[in-house]
Design an enzyme around this catalytic site. Structure first.
Site, PDB file in Angstrom:
ATOM      1  N   ASN A 150      13.358 -15.413  48.257  1.00 36.04           N
ATOM      2  CA  ASN A 150      12.016 -15.861  47.850  1.00 36.04           C
ATOM      3  C   ASN A 150      11.118 -16.061  49.063  1.00 36.04           C
ATOM      4  OD1 ASN A 150      14.064 -18.048  48.073  1.00 36.04           O
ATOM      5  ND2 ASN A 150      12.255 -19.351  48.070  1.00 36.04           N
ATOM      6  N   GLN A 180      14.157 -13.830  41.917  1.00 45.19           N
ATOM      7  CA  GLN A 180      13.097 -12.938  42.425  1.00 45.19           C
ATOM      8  C   GLN A 180      13.440 -11.465  42.225  1.00 45.19           C
ATOM      9  OE1 GLN A 180      10.214 -14.097  43.221  1.00 45.19           O
ATOM     10  NE2 GLN A 180      10.604 -16.253  43.665  1.00 45.19           N
ATOM     11  N   SER A 200      14.796 -17.064  35.941  1.00 43.19           N
ATOM     12  CA  SER A 200      13.791 -18.058  35.550  1.00 43.19           C
ATOM     13  C   SER A 200      12.657 -17.361  34.797  1.00 43.19           C
ATOM     14  CB  SER A 200      13.237 -18.723  36.815  1.00 43.19           C
ATOM     15  OG  SER A 200      12.201 -19.611  36.504  1.00 43.19           O
ATOM     16  N   ALA A 201      12.141 -18.032  33.757  1.00 43.00           N
ATOM     17  CA  ALA A 201      11.096 -17.407  32.925  1.00 43.00           C
ATOM     18  C   ALA A 201       9.752 -17.325  33.630  1.00 43.00           C
ATOM     19  CB  ALA A 201      10.946 -18.198  31.620  1.00 43.00           C
ATOM     20  N   HIS A 202       9.392 -18.382  34.379  1.00 45.06           N
ATOM     21  CA  HIS A 202       8.007 -18.434  34.851  1.00 45.06           C
ATOM     22  C   HIS A 202       7.710 -17.485  36.017  1.00 45.06           C
ATOM     23  CE1 HIS A 202       8.109 -21.180  38.514  1.00 45.06           C
ATOM     24  NE2 HIS A 202       9.307 -21.413  38.024  1.00 45.06           N
ATOM     25  N   THR A 238      18.738 -29.872  22.525  1.00 45.46           N
ATOM     26  CA  THR A 238      18.052 -28.989  21.573  1.00 45.46           C
ATOM     27  C   THR A 238      17.329 -27.896  22.351  1.00 45.46           C
ATOM     28  OG1 THR A 238      17.769 -30.870  20.122  1.00 45.46           O
ATOM     29  CG2 THR A 238      16.357 -28.944  19.690  1.00 45.46           C
ATOM     30  N   CYS A 324       8.256 -23.684  47.090  1.00 47.01           N
ATOM     31  CA  CYS A 324       9.151 -24.794  46.773  1.00 47.01           C
ATOM     32  C   CYS A 324       9.431 -25.643  48.003  1.00 47.01           C
ATOM     33  CB  CYS A 324      10.465 -24.274  46.217  1.00 47.01           C
ATOM     34  SG  CYS A 324      10.235 -23.325  44.736  1.00 47.01           S
TER      35      CYS A 324
HETATM   36  N1  PLP Z   1      15.604 -19.442  43.019  1.00 50.03           N
HETATM   37  C1  PLP Z   1      14.627 -18.746  43.602  1.00 50.03           C
HETATM   38  C2  PLP Z   1      14.953 -17.570  44.454  1.00 50.03           C
HETATM   39  C3  PLP Z   1      13.281 -19.125  43.423  1.00 50.03           C
HETATM   40  O1  PLP Z   1      12.313 -18.418  43.996  1.00 50.03           O
HETATM   41  C4  PLP Z   1      13.015 -20.253  42.613  1.00 50.03           C
HETATM   42  C5  PLP Z   1      11.628 -20.742  42.463  1.00 50.03           C
HETATM   43  O2  PLP Z   1      10.780 -20.534  43.327  1.00 50.03           O
HETATM   44  C6  PLP Z   1      14.080 -20.923  42.007  1.00 50.03           C
HETATM   45  C7  PLP Z   1      15.364 -20.485  42.240  1.00 50.03           C
HETATM   46  C8  PLP Z   1      13.856 -22.099  41.117  1.00 50.03           C
HETATM   47  O3  PLP Z   1      13.338 -21.673  39.878  1.00 50.03           O
HETATM   48  P1  PLP Z   1      12.753 -22.729  38.830  1.00 50.03           P
HETATM   49  O4  PLP Z   1      11.349 -22.982  39.226  1.00 50.03           O
HETATM   50  O5  PLP Z   1      12.872 -22.046  37.496  1.00 50.03           O
HETATM   51  O6  PLP Z   1      13.610 -23.933  38.905  1.00 50.03           O
END
Ligand code: PLP
Length: 381
Positions: A150, A180, A200-202, A238, A324
């Site tokens: 990332n 990613q 991850s969905a978002h 749930t 992050c």
């Molecule tokens: N792993 C990677 C490589 C990411 O880029 C991210 C978020 O930036 C995550 C894990 C964490 O994902 P989530 O936001 O769904 O917790």
């Protein structure tokens, strides 16, 4: 350019298309039923969940039964590291390029007395495969290697690394954080030995707060979150039906758009532009290691934050290192690539999505060049 913002921070999160938001909304309004309830309406919702699992599974080259939905990839990664192996005394081997949700979880486990081995990255941003194998022994419980970084976009060959790890210790569990990579690279998990894979969905146009963990068939994983026994007792709570069903739709949409988007060409265009005009720029991780959606670049002497704000004034949104970990001063990944503090401070992350147009990229590239030259001019006097 129009007043529309140019969004180049898709590794942080992505926009939810209205059609996807509408799918989600339906499960909070009309079809709001608890999938575990007894009546017909609830059974219909439960079938939608199963269908979503099958669709996510298809995108990963897996079956629906292999998919466990979670509250985010952070949870998927924590689940894998906490529960993804039976050998509770064995060592864990992770790459030094892991996302904080793997790295910090591993540090947590280490503080409980477990042997955790961290394998350094090569200058191109990928994990050093030879050192990874050297760290694996007969007592290795789990190996975790991020599929696409990332921070730098470097791509690890997860399938090959998994094979080599298992050739050395067939009992070692192999996990990869595919957040990613999902919907951007072709992934066919069943044809690999990979046991666990987080998404991850978002990051693919789905809702925030929805993730999944692929668990290889026959792999009997203890739950991380216990309670009502949902999802075959693999993850209680749930289910977030709207989030999950819309995740499947979003991922399919993203994948179809990605098929028509030449991310590598855009990446190469940006690198060429930057290198031809700003010869002091450092591309973090090798541009040759397959990177395509994420470009990390350092302009030593310039503050990335200042540069990002200048571009924001022009309607261009970019990231710094990793969204992050903006509070972390010197990026752990940058340190391993040999970047100095000054180089890290001067780094930005441009991350693409199939929604970016050629005009947007050209405009952003020229504004980036102008802003860096201006800042450099101020600094050099
Ligand atoms: N792993 C990677 C490589 C990411 O880029 C991210 C978020 O930036 C995550 C894990 C964490 O994902 P989530 O936001 O769904 O917790």
């Amino acid at each position: 350019m129009s007043d529309k913002l140019i969004y180049l921070d898709s590794a942080a999160t992505t926009a939810v298309d209205k059609s996807i938001a509408e799918i989600a909304l339906k499960y909070y309004t009309d079809d709001f039923y608890n999938p575990s309830s007894l009546y017909k309406q609830a059974h219909v919702v439960k079938r939608q969940l199963e269908d979503a699992a099958a669709r996510i599974g298809r995108l990963l080259g897996a079956d629906g039964g292999d998919i466990v939905f979670t509250s985010c990839a952070t949870e998927s990664n924590n689940y894998a590291l906490e529960c993804g192996y039976k050998n509770k005394k064995g060592n864990l081997v992770i790459s030094g390029g892991e996302h904080a949700s793997v790295y910090e979880k591993a540090m947590n486990i280490k503080s409980g007395g477990r042997d955790v081995r961290i394998v350094p990255l090569k200058p191109d941003g990928r994990v050093d495969g030879e050192k990874l194998l050297a760290a694996v022994d007969e007592n290795t419980a789990l190996v975790s290697v991020i599929h696409v970084s990332n921070e730098t976009g470097a791509i690890n060959d997860a399938a090959d690394l998994c094979k080599r790890v298992k050739d050395k210790n067939k009992r070692a569990v192999f996990h990869s954080d595919g957040v990613q990579a999902f919907c951007k690279l072709n992934i066919d998990l069943q044809s690999t030995g990979i046991d666990l894979y987080s998404v991850s969905a978002h990051k693919v146009g789905g809702l925030k707060g929805v993730g999944a963990l692929y668990v290889k068939k026959g792999f009997n994983m203890k739950p991380f979150i216990v309670g009502g026994g949902q999802q075959g007792n693999r993850r209680s709570g749930t289910e977030n039906v709207g989030g999950i069903v819309s995740f499947a739709a979003a991922a399919e949409l993203y994948k179809s758009k990605a098929a028509c988007f030449n991310a590598k060409a855009v990446y190469n265009y940006l690198v060429t532009q930057i290198k031809s005009e700003l010869d002091y720029a450092i591309i973090n991780g090798s541009a040759d290691s397959g990177n395509c959606y994420i470009l990390s670049v350092s302009f030593p002497g310039i503050k990335g934050e200042v540069l990002a704000h200048m571009l924001e004034e022009k309607g261009i949104l970019i990231g710094l290192g990793s969204a992050c970990s903006t509070h972390v001063k010197q990026s752990r990944v940058h340190l391993q690539l040999g970047l100095s503090q000054k180089e890290t401070e001067g780094s930005i992350r441009i991350s693409l999505s199939p929604d970016n147009t050629v005009d947007e990229i050209k405009y952003a590239a020229s504004e980036l060049m102008a802003a860096v030259k201006k800042l450099k001019g101020i600094i050099d006097g």
